[in-house]
Design a protein around this motif. Structure first.
Motif, PDB file in Angstrom:
ATOM      1  N   GLY A  31       4.129   0.219  -0.698  1.00  0.00           N
ATOM      2  CA  GLY A  31       4.597  -0.201   0.615  1.00  0.00           C
ATOM      3  C   GLY A  31       6.066  -0.581   0.642  1.00  0.00           C
ATOM      4  O   GLY A  31       6.542  -1.111   1.651  1.00  0.00           O
ATOM      5  N   GLU A  32       6.795  -0.310  -0.431  1.00  0.00           N
ATOM      6  CA  GLU A  32       8.222  -0.629  -0.471  1.00  0.00           C
ATOM      7  C   GLU A  32       9.044   0.621  -0.790  1.00  0.00           C
ATOM      8  O   GLU A  32       8.524   1.620  -1.282  1.00  0.00           O
ATOM      9  N   MET A  60      13.941   5.512  -3.947  1.00  0.00           N
ATOM     10  CA  MET A  60      12.551   5.745  -4.334  1.00  0.00           C
ATOM     11  C   MET A  60      11.636   4.959  -3.404  1.00  0.00           C
ATOM     12  O   MET A  60      11.899   3.791  -3.102  1.00  0.00           O
ATOM     13  N   ASN A  61      10.563   5.615  -2.933  1.00  0.00           N
ATOM     14  CA  ASN A  61       9.551   4.882  -2.189  1.00  0.00           C
ATOM     15  C   ASN A  61       8.234   4.914  -2.949  1.00  0.00           C
ATOM     16  O   ASN A  61       8.092   5.593  -3.977  1.00  0.00           O
ATOM     17  N   HIS A  62       7.252   4.167  -2.453  1.00  0.00           N
ATOM     18  CA  HIS A  62       5.924   4.104  -3.064  1.00  0.00           C
ATOM     19  C   HIS A  62       4.944   3.939  -1.924  1.00  0.00           C
ATOM     20  O   HIS A  62       4.813   2.848  -1.361  1.00  0.00           O
ATOM     21  N   PHE A  63       4.273   5.038  -1.554  1.00  0.00           N
ATOM     22  CA  PHE A  63       3.345   4.944  -0.429  1.00  0.00           C
ATOM     23  C   PHE A  63       1.908   5.165  -0.877  1.00  0.00           C
ATOM     24  O   PHE A  63       1.640   5.816  -1.888  1.00  0.00           O
ATOM     25  N   LEU A  64       0.991   4.589  -0.096  1.00  0.00           N
ATOM     26  CA  LEU A  64      -0.420   4.556  -0.467  1.00  0.00           C
ATOM     27  C   LEU A  64      -1.236   5.657   0.175  1.00  0.00           C
ATOM     28  O   LEU A  64      -2.188   6.171  -0.421  1.00  0.00           O
ATOM     29  N   LEU A  65      -0.905   6.000   1.413  1.00  0.00           N
ATOM     30  CA  LEU A  65      -1.631   7.008   2.173  1.00  0.00           C
ATOM     31  C   LEU A  65      -0.626   7.864   2.933  1.00  0.00           C
ATOM     32  O   LEU A  65       0.483   7.395   3.248  1.00  0.00           O
ATOM     33  N   VAL A  79       7.122  -4.345   2.551  1.00  0.00           N
ATOM     34  CA  VAL A  79       5.768  -4.037   2.996  1.00  0.00           C
ATOM     35  C   VAL A  79       5.582  -4.342   4.480  1.00  0.00           C
ATOM     36  O   VAL A  79       4.838  -3.653   5.180  1.00  0.00           O
ATOM     37  N   ASP A  80       6.272  -5.369   4.970  1.00  0.00           N
ATOM     38  CA  ASP A  80       6.143  -5.728   6.387  1.00  0.00           C
ATOM     39  C   ASP A  80       7.200  -5.060   7.264  1.00  0.00           C
ATOM     40  O   ASP A  80       7.548  -5.558   8.328  1.00  0.00           O
ATOM     41  N   SER A  81       7.722  -3.930   6.770  1.00  0.00           N
ATOM     42  CA  SER A  81       8.594  -3.046   7.561  1.00  0.00           C
ATOM     43  C   SER A  81       9.984  -3.612   7.835  1.00  0.00           C
ATOM     44  O   SER A  81      10.663  -3.176   8.759  1.00  0.00           O
ATOM     45  N   LYS A  82      10.423  -4.570   7.030  1.00  0.00           N
ATOM     46  CA  LYS A  82      11.778  -5.086   7.171  1.00  0.00           C
ATOM     47  C   LYS A  82      12.721  -4.320   6.257  1.00  0.00           C
ATOM     48  O   LYS A  82      12.341  -3.849   5.193  1.00  0.00           O
ATOM     49  N   LEU A 109       4.539   8.908   5.966  1.00  0.00           N
ATOM     50  CA  LEU A 109       5.410   9.362   7.043  1.00  0.00           C
ATOM     51  C   LEU A 109       6.473   8.327   7.365  1.00  0.00           C
ATOM     52  O   LEU A 109       7.664   8.650   7.451  1.00  0.00           O
ATOM     53  N   TYR A 110       6.060   7.090   7.510  1.00  0.00           N
ATOM     54  CA  TYR A 110       7.027   6.040   7.819  1.00  0.00           C
ATOM     55  C   TYR A 110       7.942   5.761   6.624  1.00  0.00           C
ATOM     56  O   TYR A 110       9.150   5.568   6.780  1.00  0.00           O
ATOM     57  N   ALA A 111       7.364   5.760   5.412  1.00  0.00           N
ATOM     58  CA  ALA A 111       8.158   5.494   4.212  1.00  0.00           C
ATOM     59  C   ALA A 111       9.270   6.521   4.043  1.00  0.00           C
ATOM     60  O   ALA A 111      10.404   6.177   3.699  1.00  0.00           O
TER      61      ALA A 111
END
Length: 207
Positions: A35-36, A70-75, A8-11, A89-91
């Motif tokens: 966020g992961e 697999m990702n999980h994004f919120l927006l 979640v903190d982009s690491k 986009l970032y995910a």
């Protein structure tokens, strides 16, 4: 065992064993939250799972290397262009970059999309629908073939990504879980407005 996880903190972290165990059908899985993202090899026999409401999970698979993610994004995106896997986009870019580092090639990658439910039936501007549209558009712009979807509707779902790109979606029919997902969607709706101004099963789908 080789696991790559975006936090979640982009690491970006590399794990030799799962850090978040979930059990689906008595099978040990690697659970991710909003966020992961996670990437695993088929040979490690470790499916990836997540719980979705209006959020979306994009699953990618390189058939040649047998690598899945697999990702999980919120927006879809952040107006502040934040570098967080909470945003589609970032995910997507972060997960793809990590797969490329493993030797995956775009021409061997295919995609599946899950999630995007409208848990809050009174929302005229469905966050879930926007997330699904973003996922479709991103894959098409990158030339990644979408082979299946399990999206939209009015119920949340649990999704499991297994080896050989086998994917299971379990529809949630649980009032307390529905309310938790609805609360999360209300928070998302507030976030959208601000930036722009184990559960029971009712059905199992292979896709």
């Amino acid at each position: 065992m080789k696991i790559i996880k975006g936090t979640v903190d982009s690491k970006i972290v590399k794990l030799s064993r799962p850090d978040a165990i979930k059990y689906i059908r008595n099978k040990e899985t690697l659970g991710i939250i909003g966020g992961e993202f996670a990437i695993t090899y088929d040979e490690d026999d470790l499916p990836i799972t997540t719980l979705l409401g209006s959020c979306v999970a994009v699953m990618l698979y390189d058939a040649a290397l047998q690598v899945k993610g697999m990702n999980h994004f919120l927006l879809p995106t952040s107006c502040a262009q934040g570098t967080s896997c909470r945003f589609g986009l970032y995910a997507m870019e972060a997960m793809l970059n990590e797969m490329y580092k493993l030797g995956c090639r775009k021409e061997n990658i295919s995609a599946k999309i899950a999630g995007g439910a409208n848990i809050l039936h009174d929302l005229s501007d469905s966050i879930g629908e926007r997330n699904v549209l973003f996922a479709r558009q991103f894959c098409r712009s990158e030339g990644i073939r979408i082979v299946a979807e399990n999206v939209l509707g009015s119920n949340g779902r649990v999704v499991m990504l297994d080896r050989d790109f086998q994917t299971i979606a379990k529809t949630i029919a649980n009032r307390s879980m529905d309310e938790k997902l609805a609360q999360a969607d209300r928070a998302l709706a507030r976030a959208v407005n601000k930036t722009e101004s184990a559960p029971a099963e009712s059905g199992v789908t292979l896709f």
